[in-house]
Design a protein around this motif. Structure first.
Motif, PDB file in Angstrom:
ATOM      1  N   PRO A   1      40.712  20.023  -4.040  1.00  0.00           N
ATOM      2  CA  PRO A   1      40.775  20.973  -2.932  1.00  0.00           C
ATOM      3  C   PRO A   1      40.028  20.570  -1.675  1.00  0.00           C
ATOM      4  CG  PRO A   1      39.218  21.725  -4.591  1.00  0.00           C
ATOM      5  CD  PRO A   1      39.873  20.499  -5.144  1.00  0.00           C
ATOM      6  N   ASN A   2      38.982  19.752  -1.781  1.00  0.00           N
ATOM      7  CA  ASN A   2      38.190  19.425  -0.589  1.00  0.00           C
ATOM      8  C   ASN A   2      37.561  18.052  -0.749  1.00  0.00           C
ATOM      9  OD1 ASN A   2      35.858  19.896  -2.284  1.00  0.00           O
ATOM     10  ND2 ASN A   2      36.133  22.086  -1.897  1.00  0.00           N
ATOM     11  N   ASP A   3      36.568  17.767   0.116  1.00  0.00           N
ATOM     12  CA  ASP A   3      35.963  16.435   0.132  1.00  0.00           C
ATOM     13  C   ASP A   3      34.701  16.349  -0.731  1.00  0.00           C
ATOM     14  OD1 ASP A   3      34.394  18.054   1.673  1.00  0.00           O
ATOM     15  OD2 ASP A   3      34.355  16.770   3.444  1.00  0.00           O
ATOM     16  N   ARG A   4      34.506  17.327  -1.639  1.00  0.00           N
ATOM     17  CA  ARG A   4      33.374  17.256  -2.561  1.00  0.00           C
ATOM     18  C   ARG A   4      33.851  17.663  -3.953  1.00  0.00           C
ATOM     19  NH1 ARG A   4      27.387  20.157  -2.074  1.00  0.00           N
ATOM     20  NH2 ARG A   4      26.307  18.680  -3.441  1.00  0.00           N
ATOM     21  N   VAL A   5      33.465  16.901  -4.938  1.00  0.00           N
ATOM     22  CA  VAL A   5      33.915  17.130  -6.306  1.00  0.00           C
ATOM     23  C   VAL A   5      32.786  17.789  -7.108  1.00  0.00           C
ATOM     24  CG1 VAL A   5      34.594  16.019  -8.459  1.00  0.00           C
ATOM     25  CG2 VAL A   5      35.581  15.263  -6.302  1.00  0.00           C
ATOM     26  N   ALA A   6      33.119  18.876  -7.785  1.00  0.00           N
ATOM     27  CA  ALA A   6      32.176  19.532  -8.689  1.00  0.00           C
ATOM     28  C   ALA A   6      32.538  19.129 -10.119  1.00  0.00           C
ATOM     29  CB  ALA A   6      32.237  21.045  -8.521  1.00  0.00           C
ATOM     30  N   TYR A   7      31.551  18.642 -10.859  1.00  0.00           N
ATOM     31  CA  TYR A   7      31.849  18.265 -12.240  1.00  0.00           C
ATOM     32  C   TYR A   7      30.673  18.587 -13.156  1.00  0.00           C
ATOM     33  CZ  TYR A   7      29.159  13.827 -11.972  1.00  0.00           C
ATOM     34  OH  TYR A   7      28.175  12.872 -11.867  1.00  0.00           O
TER      35      TYR A   7
ATOM     36  N   ARG B   1      28.827  17.474  -6.807  1.00  0.00           N
ATOM     37  CA  ARG B   1      27.872  18.501  -7.230  1.00  0.00           C
ATOM     38  C   ARG B   1      27.918  18.527  -8.756  1.00  0.00           C
ATOM     39  NH1 ARG B   1      29.892  22.270  -4.735  1.00  0.00           N
ATOM     40  NH2 ARG B   1      30.942  23.448  -6.377  1.00  0.00           N
ATOM     41  N   PHE B   2      26.901  17.935  -9.358  1.00  0.00           N
ATOM     42  CA  PHE B   2      26.880  17.729 -10.803  1.00  0.00           C
ATOM     43  C   PHE B   2      26.022  18.780 -11.491  1.00  0.00           C
ATOM     44  CE2 PHE B   2      24.339  15.897 -14.299  1.00  0.00           C
ATOM     45  CZ  PHE B   2      25.344  15.766 -15.247  1.00  0.00           C
ATOM     46  N   THR B   3      26.461  19.211 -12.700  1.00  0.00           N
ATOM     47  CA  THR B   3      25.690  20.148 -13.507  1.00  0.00           C
ATOM     48  C   THR B   3      25.825  19.754 -14.981  1.00  0.00           C
ATOM     49  OG1 THR B   3      26.243  21.920 -11.957  1.00  0.00           O
ATOM     50  CG2 THR B   3      25.262  22.562 -14.060  1.00  0.00           C
ATOM     51  N   PRO B   4      24.711  19.526 -15.678  1.00  0.00           N
ATOM     52  CA  PRO B   4      24.784  19.265 -17.118  1.00  0.00           C
ATOM     53  C   PRO B   4      24.789  20.580 -17.894  1.00  0.00           C
ATOM     54  CG  PRO B   4      22.537  18.984 -16.358  1.00  0.00           C
ATOM     55  CD  PRO B   4      23.350  19.347 -15.146  1.00  0.00           C
TER      56      PRO B   4
ATOM     57  N   ALA C   1      26.727   7.856 -10.870  1.00  0.00           N
ATOM     58  CA  ALA C   1      26.462   9.287 -10.715  1.00  0.00           C
ATOM     59  C   ALA C   1      25.397   9.540  -9.657  1.00  0.00           C
ATOM     60  CB  ALA C   1      26.022   9.880 -12.056  1.00  0.00           C
ATOM     61  N   GLN C   2      24.359   8.725  -9.641  1.00  0.00           N
ATOM     62  CA  GLN C   2      23.288   8.922  -8.662  1.00  0.00           C
ATOM     63  C   GLN C   2      23.735   8.559  -7.246  1.00  0.00           C
ATOM     64  OE1 GLN C   2      20.063   6.657 -10.500  1.00  0.00           O
ATOM     65  NE2 GLN C   2      19.214   8.539 -11.375  1.00  0.00           N
ATOM     66  N   ILE C   3      24.593   7.557  -7.111  1.00  0.00           N
ATOM     67  CA  ILE C   3      25.140   7.212  -5.795  1.00  0.00           C
ATOM     68  C   ILE C   3      25.955   8.375  -5.237  1.00  0.00           C
ATOM     69  CG2 ILE C   3      26.837   5.751  -4.616  1.00  0.00           C
ATOM     70  CD1 ILE C   3      25.907   3.439  -6.381  1.00  0.00           C
ATOM     71  N   LEU C   4      26.792   8.955  -6.081  1.00  0.00           N
ATOM     72  CA  LEU C   4      27.643  10.069  -5.656  1.00  0.00           C
ATOM     73  C   LEU C   4      26.816  11.300  -5.310  1.00  0.00           C
ATOM     74  CD1 LEU C   4      30.496   9.708  -8.297  1.00  0.00           C
ATOM     75  CD2 LEU C   4      30.677   9.238  -5.851  1.00  0.00           C
ATOM     76  N   GLU C   5      25.784  11.552  -6.099  1.00  0.00           N
ATOM     77  CA  GLU C   5      24.973  12.754  -5.880  1.00  0.00           C
ATOM     78  C   GLU C   5      24.073  12.603  -4.650  1.00  0.00           C
ATOM     79  OE1 GLU C   5      24.533  16.648  -7.407  1.00  0.00           O
ATOM     80  OE2 GLU C   5      25.859  14.979  -7.942  1.00  0.00           O
ATOM     81  N   LYS C   6      23.463  11.450  -4.485  1.00  0.00           N
ATOM     82  CA  LYS C   6      22.589  11.230  -3.330  1.00  0.00           C
ATOM     83  C   LYS C   6      23.372  11.245  -2.027  1.00  0.00           C
ATOM     84  CE  LYS C   6      19.063   8.507  -5.760  1.00  0.00           C
ATOM     85  NZ  LYS C   6      18.416   7.167  -5.882  1.00  0.00           N
ATOM     86  N   GLY C   7      24.623  10.783  -2.086  1.00  0.00           N
ATOM     87  CA  GLY C   7      25.450  10.773  -0.886  1.00  0.00           C
ATOM     88  C   GLY C   7      26.086  12.118  -0.567  1.00  0.00           C
ATOM     89  N   GLY C   8      25.871  13.111  -1.433  1.00  0.00           N
ATOM     90  CA  GLY C   8      26.448  14.425  -1.195  1.00  0.00           C
ATOM     91  C   GLY C   8      27.934  14.508  -1.493  1.00  0.00           C
ATOM     92  N   TYR C   9      28.454  13.514  -2.225  1.00  0.00           N
ATOM     93  CA  TYR C   9      29.885  13.496  -2.536  1.00  0.00           C
ATOM     94  C   TYR C   9      30.235  14.408  -3.718  1.00  0.00           C
ATOM     95  CZ  TYR C   9      29.870   9.296   0.383  1.00  0.00           C
ATOM     96  OH  TYR C   9      29.727   8.420   1.414  1.00  0.00           O
TER      97      TYR C   9
END
Length: 625
Positions: free
Chosen positions: A186-192, A230-233, A220-228
């Motif tokens: 849906p947008n330019d950020r992926v929630a997983y 939104r990760f949740t365990p 995972a850390q590259i994607l999260e630090k870049g704001g690409y």
């Protein structure tokens, strides 16, 4: 008997727990398009297998083969002298096999070793599509599971029968599998989400999970630090049914009065760690994420879980709070905040963190219940496929809106750069290496670029043109430009936002060509008498015969000597003019002075004698005595 007892209790927890939550399991599906023969042409649904590598974000076309022998693919096809390897420049082979007699994963492994690009399993029952999963039986040889790399899909019995009939009648069956819309973007950020477990004694699945965490951490850390992203365990828990609360099993496997439980790691109550230990460590990992997320560093969770797996394994009896606190401290996180988040595990009350985890397990919207460990949920859809770095990263990348993917999604091991072959069929300026081809995860798009602040306009396929005030600085705005004999002329004008126009002295389209105008032949210059015209590149030269001098501004030839005479004549004319003006001024001056004197004399005389202009003969004034 002890192992069976443990399994029985676990099954009771699962059945009672999920039935009370009214949960549901959603089968993740995909589009399958039959392009030939005409009799079965159309779009059908197929169910993604929970193993192998689905081509998330891509598509694949192939020719379907139904083997004459080993039709359930439970044996190696080499023993039947059957190969599914496609010929050079031929379509990939999709192998259709029947369900039954062996694990789905074994069917896929045998098809892959025989050269198949994809395996389609035809259901043997008239039922809704199900998810093909990897075997849970720990006695099976699971070494090949991590080596399955081809996509797999389950098709309905009716579609499988139709394909078999077409092949039996000698009709070629061509199928296209499309995974581009398997996950929403849906947008330019992926929630997983990653549904995981801190247990490291559950056999091959636990080992595979730990290896995945280690290998995927960097991405995972590259994607999260870049704001690409939104990760949740998350962590799966069960509760102990009320009838078993007083049992030794529930007391050793649960915390908070039987509200949150986990199966025994070794499935043996008499040795090793208990499910209670697993629940506490899961809670500690969940709290670690909460604390670091509040501090703006959620990516530290990946460091914690990988370090804990290395430094605090069950086999070395270090799976405890002391070892965990050491890992937390080494990462610069406050242990007291983690302990406060964990709370009192012995209290017969709800734990806020684990209560939220149980609610999160229940499917909402298009996402089904989470019942399999590990499970990855991307944009609220469960990922189906191999727990492998490149496979999961490919799925994550397919969740971005087109052209918004981070650079890590466009690396060679993740996707194919379609702009490398024939520039993707898009517009290209080879002189400056500027291209309208823009590579994306789901394919290329032809889009006029923005280079150094200059925007190119056009359709992106056949034409792109620079626009704006700075356009001449990039490839001369795409206009004609040439240098000869030290002179440079350009058809690009900085005062125009677009377009090309040949400069004065040239004619043409201004884009590809500007030709010199021969002013001499066209008689647009040097038209005066005695003028001689010579054409030059971009201009012309005029000269006069003999001793005559050419004046370009007036297009005239004059004598060089006459130039001096003319100059002296002009000076004499000016001098005579000035003299005449001075003489005239002097004459006027003398006239005005004389007139003034006459009027004064007449006024004086009028005081003493009548004048002719006094009609009464009386003096106009008299002296006062």
């Amino acid at each position: 008997m002890r192992t069976k007892e443990v399994r029985l209790i676990v099954m009771v927890w699962i059945i009672v727990g999920w039935s009370s939550c009214m949960g549901r399991f959603v089968v993740e599906k995909n589009n399958l398009r039959v392009t030939s023969p005409e009799s079965i042409r159309g779009v059908y649904e197929c169910a993604l297998g929970n193993f192998g590598v689905p081509q998330y974000g891509g598509s694949m076309s192939g020719a379907v083969l139904y083997p004459k022998a080993n039709q359930k693919a439970c044996k190696n096809f080499d023993g039947f002298d059957i190969s599914f390897r496609s010929r050079v420049a031929g379509l990939p082979t999709f192998v259709l096999v029947d369900r039954g007699d062996c694990y789905f994963t074994l069917k896929a492994w045998n098809a892959q070793r025989a050269g198949a690009a994809t395996i389609l399993v035809a259901d043997n029952r008239p039922e809704q599509l199900i998810t093909m999963d990897a075997p849970e039986d720990e006695t099976t040889d699971a070494d090949y599971l991590q080596n399955i790399t081809i996509p797999s899909a389950l098709v309905s019995r009716s579609l499988g029968s139709a394909i078999k009939t077409a092949i039996a009648h000698g009709e070629p069956v061509h199928i296209s599998l499309d995974w581009r819309e398997a996950l929403p973007h849906p947008n330019d950020r992926v929630a997983y989400e990653l549904w995981t477990n801190s247990n490291d004694e559950c056999g091959p699945k636990c080992d595979a999970q730990i290896q995945f965490l280690k290998r995927f951490k960097g991405a995972a850390q590259i994607l999260e630090k870049g704001g690409y992203t939104r990760f949740t365990p998350h962590y799966i828990t069960w509760y102990c049914p009320e009838a078993f609360l007083a049992s030794r099993q529930c007391k050793s496997q649960c915390i908070n009065g039987g509200r949150y439980c986990a199966p025994d790691p070794e499935q043996d109550f008499s040795r090793g760690y208990n499910g209670k230990d697993v629940i506490v460590q899961n809670l500690r990992q969940a709290c670690f994420f909460r604390v670091t997320n509040e501090s703006g560093k959620p990516w530290l969770w990946w460091d914690y879980v990988t370090d804990f797996a290395i430094r605090c394994p069950m086999k070395e009896e270090k799976y405890n709070k002391k070892c965990a606190d050491q890992v937390i401290h080494s990462l610069g996180v406050d242990v007291k905040k983690i302990d406060h988040c964990i709370g009192d595990i012995e209290a017969n009350t709800e734990n806020p963190v684990l209560k939220e985890e149980q609610h999160a397990q229940v499917g909402k919207g298009s996402r089904g219940d989470v019942t399999i460990l590990p499970t990855i949920v991307i944009n609220n859809r469960q990922y189906r496929g191999k727990l492998q770095r490149s496979a999961v990263l490919k799925a994550l990348c397919s969740g971005f809106r087109e052209t918004t993917e981070p650079p890590i999604c466009l690396t060679e091991d993740i996707e194919t750069n379609e702009c490398l072959q024939n520039n993707g069929g898009c517009w290209e300026d080879k002189t400056t290496n500027i291209s309208a081809c823009r590579d994306t995860f789901r394919g290329r798009v032809c889009q006029c670029p923005i280079v150094q602040g200059v925007k190119f306009l056009g359709d992106g396929y056949t034409h792109c043109e620079a626009s704006g005030a700075l356009r001449c600085g990039i490839n001369n705005g795409g206009c004609w430009k040439q240098t000869q004999m030290g002179k440079t002329y350009s058809a690009c004008r900085d005062d125009h936002s677009k377009g090309c126009k040949c400069p004065p002295g040239f004619k043409g389209d201004g884009l590809k060509d500007c030709q010199d105008v021969n002013e001499c032949e066209e008689k647009t210059a040097c038209q005066c008498r005695d003028c001689k015209c010579k054409n030059t590149w971009g201009s012309y030269e005029c000269s006069c015969s003999g001793s005559l001098l050419y004046i370009r501004e007036h297009d005239i030839c004059i004598n060089k000597d006459a130039r001096g005479d003319v100059s002296w004549g002009v000076i004499w004319i000016i001098f005579m003019g000035l003299s005449a003006a001075a003489l005239g001024a002097y004459t006027i001056y003398k006239y005005r002075i004389r007139t003034y004197m006459d009027s004064e004399i007449r006024a004086i005389m009028a005081q003493y004698m009548p004048l002719d202009n006094n009609p009464n003969g009386q003096p106009s004034s008299q002296l006062e005595l």
